[in-house]
Design a protein around this motif. Sequence first.
Motif, mmCIF file in Angstrom:
data_model
loop_
_atom_site.group_PDB
_atom_site.id
_atom_site.type_symbol
_atom_site.label_atom_id
_atom_site.label_comp_id
_atom_site.label_asym_id
_atom_site.label_seq_id
_atom_site.Cartn_x
_atom_site.Cartn_y
_atom_site.Cartn_z
ATOM 1 N N SER A 114 0.834 -1.202 0.000
ATOM 2 C CA SER A 114 0.000 0.000 0.000
ATOM 3 C C SER A 114 0.868 1.252 0.000
ATOM 4 O O SER A 114 0.650 2.183 -0.765
ATOM 5 C CB SER A 114 -0.885 0.024 1.245
ATOM 6 O OG SER A 114 -1.761 -1.074 1.243
ATOM 7 N N LEU A 115 1.854 1.228 0.864
ATOM 8 C CA LEU A 115 2.693 2.410 1.024
ATOM 9 C C LEU A 115 3.620 2.632 -0.164
ATOM 10 O O LEU A 115 4.035 3.760 -0.441
ATOM 11 C CB LEU A 115 3.503 2.286 2.316
ATOM 12 C CG LEU A 115 2.922 3.000 3.537
ATOM 13 C CD1 LEU A 115 1.410 3.085 3.475
ATOM 14 C CD2 LEU A 115 3.366 2.317 4.807
ATOM 15 N N ASN A 116 3.916 1.548 -0.855
ATOM 16 C CA ASN A 116 4.801 1.698 -1.994
ATOM 17 C C ASN A 116 4.036 1.821 -3.304
ATOM 18 O O ASN A 116 4.611 1.708 -4.385
ATOM 19 C CB ASN A 116 5.775 0.526 -2.067
ATOM 20 C CG ASN A 116 6.779 0.570 -0.932
ATOM 21 O OD1 ASN A 116 7.336 1.625 -0.642
ATOM 22 N ND2 ASN A 116 6.975 -0.555 -0.271
ATOM 23 N N GLY A 117 2.737 2.002 -3.183
ATOM 24 C CA GLY A 117 1.923 2.238 -4.375
ATOM 25 C C GLY A 117 1.843 1.049 -5.314
ATOM 26 O O GLY A 117 1.784 1.197 -6.521
ATOM 27 N N ASP A 118 1.815 -0.128 -4.751
ATOM 28 C CA ASP A 118 1.667 -1.313 -5.588
ATOM 29 C C ASP A 118 0.253 -1.311 -6.180
ATOM 30 O O ASP A 118 -0.732 -1.213 -5.457
ATOM 31 C CB ASP A 118 1.880 -2.561 -4.717
ATOM 32 C CG ASP A 118 1.908 -3.829 -5.546
ATOM 33 O OD1 ASP A 118 1.037 -4.019 -6.416
ATOM 34 O OD2 ASP A 118 2.818 -4.641 -5.323
#
Lengths: 327, 327
Positions: free
Chosen positions: A25-29
């Motif tokens: 989520s945080l890495n924009g997957d």
Amino acid sequence: MSSGRVSIRSVAKAAGVAIGTVSKSLNGDPEISEATRARVQQLARELGYHPMAQARGLARGRTGNVAVAVRSVFQPIFTSAFYSEVLAGVEAELERHDLNLLLTSLKRGDDLLHLASERRADGILYIGYDVEAAFLRELSASTPLVVIDGEAEGLSSVVSQNVEGSRVATRHLLSKGRRRLVFAAMTLAQPNFRARHVGFEEVLREAGLGSGPVVEGRSFADLYGALHALFASYRPDGVVCANDAVGYSVVQVLETLGVRVPEDVSVVGYDGTTGAEHRKTRLTTVAVDKQELGAAGVRVLLRQIQNPEAPPQQVVVPTQLEPGDTS
Amino acid sequence: MSSGRVSIRSVAKAAGVAIGTVSKSLNGDPEISEATRARVQQLARELGYHPMAQARGLARGRTGNVAVAVRSVFQPIFTSAFYSEVLAGVEAELERHDLNLLLTSLKRGDDLLHLASERRADGILYIGYDVEAAFLRELSASTPLVVIDGEAEGLSSVVSQNVEGSRVATRHLLSKGRRRLVFAAMTLAQPNFRARHVGFEEVLREAGLGSGPVVEGRSFADLYGALHALFASYRPDGVVCANDAVGYSVVQVLETLGVRVPEDVSVVGYDGTTGAEHRKTRLTTVAVDKQELGAAGVRVLLRQIQNPEAPPQQVVVPTQLEPGDTS
DNA sequence: CTGAAAGCGCTAACAA
DNA sequence: TTGTTAGCGCTTTCAG
């Protein structure tokens, strides 16, 4: 105020998802639903979660920092206005790419090797003209490396337009009607200074003026002695200087000798050192965009990091004549 | 030339021991027999093994780097000769403790928070007088932090002996028979400069000379204007300057005004900036050991890191009058 | 005195 | 779409 350190696990627990999901989520997957992504990000922000750089780096196989290596030859780089500005340029550009700046002044010969072998940085920016080419070439085989303000066969580098800049400076004095020109430098042993001397000589020759005298001196006293002697025999009407430090010294020397600047003699420097607002006289100079020198170095290094197989790349940063009070 | 990266595993395999044993051997664990320790160390050297900083850091819970944070108020710290030398001192001392220097120039307000929350460094060295006390105090609760060349309640700090240094400078001029003294500064809005002004005033008062005029100006032109006016009305015979930059400007202004230095007027600076060899005149000054300022900062920080519970500690670095050509 | 194994906090396959 | 798990390379208990 959560107790202890907030880790990815805290966020996962709070969001009721797995830690892998948090990471994604945080890495924009893109494979995470918009809903959970938003929820996780929101939660992470609320909890004040920031991934620990070391752990992330270990997992991703990079450090997120770039080592800037400087060798102190005469004086530590830090005290040089020129390199300080280059450093500022490096810093700004690294920041734009979310990279950290690891500053190392090279003392022992293997300092760089240590840095590289301990993998403290993803790449190395070597600042300075005193390039140990063979050593750096070998090093660059295993670690991306770019030389700033210096160059050598087989190495990526960024330099200022030394020869051309000096040509422009020399032509400038000729255009002011000066004909008896001198080249002043701290030393000609330094590659950049030598290149500037070459530009000076080229223009003199083109103008049919033959070769000009050279004055070398590291201090005010040295330059005073040399110029004093020269003025007795030659009576120059223009001085092209290898850098601004020498330029300002020369101006002071000339004043001391009772020579008026620019009425009797024109002086032009090189570098475009800032900080002139504290001085009476603003030196005419060939301005180098020092920040750009640093920034360009970073960009070349980044390319080198992304594609380690890419061949070495040379970049030349243009200079610009900056008229002042001394011509 | 071993293929790929040499890790602790390679060494373990080569030595025929477990990786744990390698780790212990290399870290000087006393529970390892002298024989295997020697063999492992020898092998590690031969293979060119160096533990990867990131992995080691993750396991040990520290990073091995110290962040040096500087805020650019008027000009980036990098271009300041003073701070550059402080930085050199920091660098040298960090190197002695096998720590890396992470250089950050603060742009956005949360730059430091990011650095801290991502745990990129084991501690922070904040260089500069413009201390946002409340913010830094909060930050220092979670990350060891020391302020260099600035101070504030509740924070560890290292400063130079501002008031006393300035007293010495002022007394020096009095001892030269000067009685009509002026204090010159870029601005009095800066704490260090204000402290120096205080020292100046104290000595004047002690000497029964009342209070001296103040001249403020950031550039040569400003100072010229201010001093020109003052000379018309007051005829000073001594100038105590808040730092060397102003000092050199003042000397040039005086020369321009046709005033002889030091015959008519004495000038004393503050900082002991290096690089005077390129100038005609060497300014009499109050020398600060800038390298020591930086080194002391590192030492205080180290103590803070080792014992996070320790109360904030203030260190004052002594100054020394350095006679030059202007008094 | 040495080996085995459990993490350090995160990412990235691979399953589910 | 999300959860599980195997590492990243090293240190460090804890057994043996």
